[in-house]
Design an enzyme around this catalytic site. Structure first.
Site, PDB file in Angstrom:
ATOM      1  N   ILE A 144     154.484  12.241  46.210  1.00 17.91           N
ATOM      2  CA  ILE A 144     155.618  11.382  46.527  1.00 17.91           C
ATOM      3  C   ILE A 144     156.188  10.783  45.247  1.00 17.91           C
ATOM      4  O   ILE A 144     155.464  10.596  44.271  1.00 17.91           O
ATOM      5  CB  ILE A 144     155.188  10.282  47.539  1.00 17.91           C
ATOM      6  CG1 ILE A 144     156.390   9.444  47.999  1.00 17.91           C
ATOM      7  CG2 ILE A 144     154.059   9.437  47.009  1.00 17.91           C
ATOM      8  CD1 ILE A 144     156.087   8.514  49.184  1.00 17.91           C
ATOM      9  N   CYS A 145     157.481  10.514  45.280  1.00 22.39           N
ATOM     10  CA  CYS A 145     158.202   9.857  44.193  1.00 22.39           C
ATOM     11  C   CYS A 145     158.253  10.765  42.963  1.00 22.39           C
ATOM     12  O   CYS A 145     158.792  11.862  43.037  1.00 22.39           O
ATOM     13  CB  CYS A 145     157.565   8.501  43.886  1.00 22.39           C
ATOM     14  SG  CYS A 145     158.493   7.459  42.740  1.00 22.39           S
ATOM     15  N   ALA A 146     157.686  10.338  41.839  1.00 19.79           N
ATOM     16  CA  ALA A 146     157.688  11.145  40.621  1.00 19.79           C
ATOM     17  C   ALA A 146     156.533  12.142  40.588  1.00 19.79           C
ATOM     18  O   ALA A 146     156.514  13.047  39.748  1.00 19.79           O
ATOM     19  CB  ALA A 146     157.625  10.241  39.388  1.00 19.79           C
TER      20      ALA A 146
END
Length: 191
Positions: free
Chosen positions: A113-115
């Site tokens: 998730i995210c980066a």
């Protein structure tokens, strides 16, 4: 010898490894961990460093179950990588690259998730795959599906960021258990 298989998992509930690095995004770690545990998964939270206390980007310190160094070659049904500024530490650690590469080779679940999808990209695991991530890393991930909140492609689950962490966690419950279990967990938290 007979091995009981439930939803494709040998002898019991799915196992999940969550790797936390200093600077991780707290919501992206705690929401999926909580939802997976509510669903019945055996979640192991491992700190990238040798200690068991890991501080997130907002100064919240979590108590990991174990340092990553003690996990050894244990196999998990899913490896989950939260994002946040701590992703740079995940990307720099060869153990993490080895874990995700082996996970992929075994045909097991990967979640980022995210980066954190950049970790998978660095390991060459996103080529030809559908995925999403945080807009801050879009320049590194040219095929990002930036308008999608959660993307599932085979045994890969990705999501955009803290604001999509509940959906991400519920998607993991659905994939590791069932749609019914995901709805049950969602109802228990009024989602």
């Amino acid at each position: 010898m007979c091995i009981l298989r439930l939803n494709g998992f040998a002898e019991g509930m799915p196992t999940v490894l969550v790797v936390l690095a200093e600077g991780f995004e707290e919501i992206e770690a705690t929401a999926p961990i909580d939802l997976l545990r509510r669903g019945g998964a055996e979640v192991t939270v491992a700190s990238l460093a040798e200690g068991i206390h890991v501080t997130g980007r907002m100064g919240i310190t979590l108590h990991a179950d174990t340092p990553l160094s003690t996990v050894g070659n244990k196999e998990f049904d899913c490896v989950l990588l939260p994002g946040g500024p701590g992703t740079k530490h995940l990307r720099a650690d060869p153990r993490v690259r080895s874990i995700v590469t082996q996970q992929q080779a075994r045909g097991q679940w990967l979640a980022a998730i995210c980066a954190a999808p950049t970790v998978l990209n660095d390991a060459g695991l996103l080529a030809g795959r559908r995925y999403t991530a945080h807009f801050s890393v879009a320049s590194e991930l040219p095929n990002i599906l930036s308008n999608e909140r959660v993307v599932c492609d085979g045994r890969l689950v990705t999501s955009r960021g803290a604001g999509t962490a509940i959906e991400f966690g519920l998607a993991l419950v659905e994939k590791l258990f069932s749609a019914e279990k995901s709805r049950e967990v969602a109802a228990s938290i009024c989602a």
